[in-house]
Design an enzyme around this catalytic site. Structure first.
Site, mmCIF file in Angstrom:
data_model
loop_
_atom_site.group_PDB
_atom_site.id
_atom_site.type_symbol
_atom_site.label_atom_id
_atom_site.label_comp_id
_atom_site.label_asym_id
_atom_site.label_seq_id
_atom_site.Cartn_x
_atom_site.Cartn_y
_atom_site.Cartn_z
ATOM 1 N N SER A 103 -11.721 -5.614 1.119
ATOM 2 C CA SER A 103 -11.450 -5.077 2.578
ATOM 3 C C SER A 103 -12.373 -3.935 2.791
ATOM 4 O O SER A 103 -12.717 -3.566 4.152
ATOM 5 C CB SER A 103 -10.131 -5.219 2.797
ATOM 6 O OG SER A 103 -9.547 -6.266 2.534
ATOM 7 N N HIS A 108 -17.466 -9.711 3.038
ATOM 8 C CA HIS A 108 -15.997 -9.675 3.351
ATOM 9 C C HIS A 108 -15.651 -10.824 4.543
ATOM 10 O O HIS A 108 -16.120 -11.024 5.733
ATOM 11 C CB HIS A 108 -16.093 -8.222 4.197
ATOM 12 C CG HIS A 108 -14.566 -8.002 4.589
ATOM 13 N ND1 HIS A 108 -14.212 -7.275 5.682
ATOM 14 C CD2 HIS A 108 -13.437 -8.407 4.400
ATOM 15 C CE1 HIS A 108 -12.883 -7.169 5.680
ATOM 16 N NE2 HIS A 108 -12.287 -7.800 4.802
ATOM 17 N N GLU A 126 -18.633 -10.219 7.144
ATOM 18 C CA GLU A 126 -19.315 -8.888 7.200
ATOM 19 C C GLU A 126 -20.003 -8.756 5.907
ATOM 20 O O GLU A 126 -19.485 -9.053 4.801
ATOM 21 C CB GLU A 126 -18.275 -7.735 7.400
ATOM 22 C CG GLU A 126 -17.680 -7.557 8.699
ATOM 23 C CD GLU A 126 -16.768 -6.200 8.469
ATOM 24 O OE1 GLU A 126 -16.737 -5.518 9.326
ATOM 25 O OE2 GLU A 126 -16.057 -6.127 7.561
ATOM 26 N N ASN A 168 -12.444 -3.207 10.012
ATOM 27 C CA ASN A 168 -11.052 -2.424 9.832
ATOM 28 C C ASN A 168 -11.261 -0.972 10.330
ATOM 29 O O ASN A 168 -10.342 -0.176 10.632
ATOM 30 C CB ASN A 168 -10.926 -2.495 8.288
ATOM 31 C CG ASN A 168 -10.386 -3.802 7.784
ATOM 32 O OD1 ASN A 168 -9.755 -4.702 8.695
ATOM 33 N ND2 ASN A 168 -10.687 -4.289 6.685
HETATM 34 N N1 LIG Z 1 -5.454 -10.717 2.461
HETATM 35 C C1 LIG Z 1 -6.248 -10.556 3.413
HETATM 36 O O1 LIG Z 1 -6.187 -10.796 4.535
HETATM 37 C C2 LIG Z 1 -7.770 -10.212 2.882
HETATM 38 C C3 LIG Z 1 -8.731 -10.215 3.849
HETATM 39 C C4 LIG Z 1 -10.050 -9.929 3.684
HETATM 40 C C5 LIG Z 1 -10.390 -9.450 2.435
HETATM 41 N N2 LIG Z 1 -9.317 -9.317 1.254
HETATM 42 C C6 LIG Z 1 -9.398 -8.640 0.006
HETATM 43 O O2 LIG Z 1 -9.681 -9.820 -0.687
HETATM 44 C C7 LIG Z 1 -9.424 -9.437 -2.254
HETATM 45 C C8 LIG Z 1 -8.209 -10.405 -2.431
HETATM 46 O O3 LIG Z 1 -7.086 -10.327 -1.410
HETATM 47 P P1 LIG Z 1 -5.980 -11.609 -1.518
HETATM 48 O O4 LIG Z 1 -5.089 -11.182 -0.406
HETATM 49 O O5 LIG Z 1 -6.591 -12.996 -1.793
HETATM 50 O O6 LIG Z 1 -5.211 -11.131 -2.962
HETATM 51 P P2 LIG Z 1 -4.147 -12.177 -3.839
HETATM 52 O O7 LIG Z 1 -3.124 -11.075 -4.365
HETATM 53 O O8 LIG Z 1 -3.741 -13.152 -2.767
HETATM 54 O O9 LIG Z 1 -5.022 -12.774 -4.855
HETATM 55 C C9 LIG Z 1 -5.701 -12.166 -5.887
HETATM 56 C C10 LIG Z 1 -5.859 -13.050 -7.121
HETATM 57 O O10 LIG Z 1 -6.629 -12.251 -8.107
HETATM 58 C C11 LIG Z 1 -5.870 -12.827 -9.310
HETATM 59 N N3 LIG Z 1 -6.715 -11.756 -10.337
HETATM 60 C C12 LIG Z 1 -6.125 -10.477 -10.627
HETATM 61 N N4 LIG Z 1 -6.835 -9.855 -11.258
HETATM 62 C C13 LIG Z 1 -7.540 -10.843 -11.965
HETATM 63 C C14 LIG Z 1 -8.873 -10.881 -12.766
HETATM 64 N N5 LIG Z 1 -9.092 -9.573 -13.519
HETATM 65 N N6 LIG Z 1 -9.609 -11.795 -12.822
HETATM 66 C C15 LIG Z 1 -9.308 -13.134 -12.010
HETATM 67 N N7 LIG Z 1 -8.449 -13.148 -11.091
HETATM 68 C C16 LIG Z 1 -7.506 -11.930 -11.204
HETATM 69 C C17 LIG Z 1 -4.704 -12.853 -9.302
HETATM 70 O O11 LIG Z 1 -3.856 -13.479 -10.170
HETATM 71 C C18 LIG Z 1 -4.516 -13.276 -7.781
HETATM 72 O O12 LIG Z 1 -4.306 -14.729 -7.899
HETATM 73 C C19 LIG Z 1 -8.922 -8.012 -2.015
HETATM 74 O O13 LIG Z 1 -9.916 -7.147 -2.435
HETATM 75 C C20 LIG Z 1 -8.513 -7.818 -0.639
HETATM 76 O O14 LIG Z 1 -8.515 -6.664 0.073
HETATM 77 C C21 LIG Z 1 -7.985 -9.662 1.933
#
Ligand SMILES: NC(=O)c1ccc[n+]([C@@H]2O[C@H](COP(=O)([O-])OP(=O)(O)OC[C@H]3O[C@@H](n4cnc5c(N)ncnc54)[C@H](O)[C@@H]3O)[C@@H](O)[C@H]2O)c1
Length: 712
Positions: A430, A451, A463, A501
């Site tokens: 993000s 993104h 993005e 953001n």
């Molecule tokens: N949540 C949002 O609204 C959003 C929006 C845009 C971008 N993001 C970005 O996307 C990324 C993920 O966010 P999310 O909300 O999906 O998180 P989340 O916590 O829902 O999911 C993360 C997943 O990654 C897994 N994980 C952790 N370490 C790992 C590894 N070493 N290998 C494989 N899997 C692993 C976890 O088990 C989990 O299932 C982050 O960088 C976040 O900033 C999030």
């Protein structure tokens, strides 16, 4: 070669074919309408003609609509009435031709195109994916002006007519048949044979009446005044709820239809032309038309200069991290037929990721967007793994693990060792720096930020963020993939928070500062919603999760210093751990079954953090300006720093990534319309009474000095 040709067979069936020369699509320009009029006049006196078939020679297009640039050129009501009545008169002439007419629709038949074929006795549509039928005028801030508000509801009934016109909905062939817009939907391969059969049926004795009798009867509500009145009342209520009254076009369409539905069509057409002419010169319509142009230009967008070779298509992809975003990205890939390996550290997470993708597919099945079999096949394209098996055949790997630089850097190195050299490695971070993430990689040229926004199946923006060393080929391939996934990619230069953001988080932080200045949760959110934002900043923070939002504000504070200082209240909230937003059932609001109320606990926390003894009380205008101008100021800085290429792209990104109200045309267009010098003055006032956060960006000061605007 002509734009409109007519051929006549021995059996008296004439065929009128549209094929605009030198154009990819057929459209009803003023010139085309004149030609059509002359063709209709000749047909009207040709006694040998027994029936007329209307067709297009362009694959995938029947008539895409009126010419939008001609609509855009209308600047006053008088001109609007003249243009609408001109088109209406020609379509009336078509309707009055003394023989039955059949439109054979194999491709897009939209706006003026549909208004034209509504004047035919019958319509046949193909089942091709490209056959899209509808009156999308309200999306451009206008209403149908060539008789659409008159003929469509009379054909399909008031309820369906309103449903289609007020929402600007487009239908596929089969849906158009179900709704009664077309008389039959047939397989594309047989459309000509079916058209011949249909013409024979039309020409048989009593054929026209018999075919018309086959149509669904209109509902009981249509027959009597109280019924029609009730339908219109319900439609208005729903419209106001959906649009908050910000979009005058659907309301105007409703008014026209309500007034004219049961009356004489000639009078109805006059009412329609007048309403059309009143809408077409408005700022809202002009804003929406400009957005349409930007949207069209982004369809051709590659993100790189034209001399970069077109990359080969991604066949297989991997997604690392099967959480909220990873599951969504896997869905978006498999939905477009791309095989996906979904990796996580635990099988439970993979199962959840698959479940969330399945849920979206089955919602599509419920809404008849795809069949059960199609959904099954698409879902079958996603397979799970807890190791790197399958990564060797991936053309791209998209990382979506938690937002932690160390964790991410480690996994990128593992990916490099487990993927072929040509595989693109993309991060869905993000806000973390793309260049920093790539710093330990052997091939930083194939590393990029991609993104997505949450929820992935609904949010159209991606993005695309190149790092310092990302190659143009990697950018081009990523843009191409995002487009294939049905998204709108925009290349953004690497900076803390990227574009969305960086602009949006100050809106949320400002709301928190406003709370500290004594404004209430509900007042702040309702002012933002009244402005047109889909969610108030505090409700938005609850949706995203306060812990997630706070992390981003901290990254922004590190990157931009004082002007993006994370509000101290945020730190308290994180310590509390129970006020994280919707996920803990309480944040700025407390969430009950179907409604939410401001959280008392949060209000106590706010009071303890900021006793607010000062006499400063922000008024409605101040609250609105603090929320919106903080974004305008940052958007201007982004443009100044070249974070995004053009004002148009920035505005479109904000609309697609945050739901910034399209009727306002975007943040920078809003700034233009308010006047740049006025904005600078207001920012300076806000800076004087609040803080340096509002110090006007130097580009704004310079623009005000030179009397410039963001748009020509
Ligand atoms: N949540 C949002 O609204 C959003 C929006 C845009 C971008 N993001 C970005 O996307 C990324 C993920 O966010 P999310 O909300 O999906 O998180 P989340 O916590 O829902 O999911 C993360 C997943 O990654 C897994 N994980 C952790 N370490 C790992 C590894 N070493 N290998 C494989 N899997 C692993 C976890 O088990 C989990 O299932 C982050 O960088 C976040 O900033 C999030």
């Amino acid at each position: 070669m002509q734009d409109i040709t007519v051929s006549r067979a021995d059996n008296g069936v004439a065929t009128l074919t549209f094929d605009l020369q030198g154009e990819k699509v057929n459209k009803l320009t003023g010139e085309v309408l004149k030609k059509l009029e002359s063709v209709i006049d000749q047909l009207a006196v040709d006694t040998r003609v027994k029936a007329l078939v209307l067709k297009s020679a362009k694959p995938g297009i029947f008539i895409a609509g009126a010419d939008i640039s001609e609509i855009d050129s209308i600047t006053d009501e008088k001109d609007g009435v003249v243009k609408a009545e001109f088109g209406q008169a020609i379509i009336n002439k078509l309707e009055r031709l003394p023989f039955p007419k059949l439109a054979v629709i194999d491709g897009a038949c939209l706006g003026g195109g549909l208004e034209l074929v509504l004047a035919c006795d019958f319509r046949l549509a193909s089942d091709s994916k490209k056959t899209l039928i509808g009156l999308p005028e309200v999306n451009l801030g206008i209403i149908p002006g060539f008789g659409g508000t008159q003929r469509l509801p009379r054909l399909v009934g008031l309820q369906v007519g309103l449903e289609l016109i007020l929402a600007g909905k487009t239908l596929k062939g089969a849906q158009a048949h179900r709704k009664g817009v077309v008389d039959k939907c047939v397989p594309q391969a047989f459309i000509n044979d079916e058209a011949e059969k249909f013409v024979s049926a039309m020409l048989s004795t009593g054929g026209v009446d018999a075919l018309k009798r086959k149509r669904k009867k209109r509902g009981a509500m249509d027959r009597f005044w109280p019924g029609t009145s009730l339908v219109c009342w319900v439609a208005k209520k729903q419209l106001i709820k959906k649009t908050q009254g910000h979009y005058p076009a659907p309301l105007a369409a409703l008014k026209v239809i309500r007034k004219t539905y049961q009356g004489n069509i000639t009078k109805g057409l006059k009412v329609e032309a007048k309403a059309f002419s009143e809408l077409v010169p408005t700022t809202i319509s002009k804003n929406l038309v400009q957005l349409f142009y930007t949207h069209e230009s982004l369809k051709k967008y590659t993100g790189v200069s034209s001399d970069i070779a077109v990359p080969s298509q991604v066949r297989q992809a991997s997604v690392v991290g099967a959480g909220l975003m990873g599951g969504g990205i896997a869905w978006a890939l498999s939905n477009k037929g791309i095989a996906v390996r979904l990796k996580d550290i635990q099988w439970g997470a993979i199962a959840k990721g698959l479940e969330s993708a399945a849920e979206v597919f089955y919602k599509g099945v419920k809404r008849r967007k795809l069949s059960r079999v199609e959904a099954g096949l698409k879902l079958g394209l996603i397979s799970g793994a807890t190791d790197f098996s399958g990564f060797q055949s991936s053309n791209i790997v998209i990382e979506a693990i938690p937002e932690n630089m160390g964790l991410k850097k480690k996994i990128f190195q593992e990916m490099e060792s487990n993927c072929p050299e040509a595989t693109i490695i993309a991060s869905n971070t993000s806000a973390l720096s793309i260049s920093e993430m790539a710093s330990d990689l052997r091939h930083p040229d194939r590393f990029i930020g991609m993104h997505f926004f949450s929820p992935v199946h609904r949010m159209p923006l991606v993005e695309v963020i190149p790092g310092e060393k990302t190659s143009p080929e990697t950018i081009a391939a990523t843009v191409q993939l995002a487009k294939r996934m049905g998204k709108t990619p925009i290349v953004i230069q690497n900076c803390p928070g990227f574009l969305i953001n960086r602009i949006l988080l100050p809106y949320v932080s400002e709301a928190v500062y406003l709370l500290g200045d004594g404004a209430t949760i509900q007042t702040i959110d309702s002012i933002a919603v009244k402005f047109g934002m889909p969610l108030g900043p505090l409700a938005l923070a609850d949706e995203v999760g306060l812990d997630v939002g706070i992390k981003v504000t901290q990254i922004l504070e590190q990157g931009y210093g004082d002007r993006m200082k994370s509000p101290p209240l945020f730190k308290k909230v994180v310590e509390d751990k129970e006020l994280l937003g919707k996920k803990t059932n309480e944040g700025f609001y407390r969430y009950m079954d179907k409604h939410k109320v401001p959280s008392e606990k949060m209000m106590r926390l706010i009071k303890s953090e900021s006793p607010n003894n000062s006499s400063y009380k922000p008024t409605t205008d101040v609250i609105r300006d603090r929320l919106i101008l903080i974004m305008v100021n940052e958007a201007a800085r982004c443009l100044e720093e070249g974070i995004v290429e053009k004002a148009e792209y920035l505005d479109m990104a904000m609309i697609m990534g945050t739901g910034f109200p399209p009727f306002r045309g975007g943040l920078l267009r809003y700034a233009d319309q308010q006047g740049i010098s006025g904005i600078v003055e207001r920012l300076q006032q806000l800076a004087d009474i609040t803080s340096n956060r509002f110090k006007p960006a130097s580009i704004l000061i310079e623009m005000a000095r030179l009397n410039q605007t963001f748009y020509k």
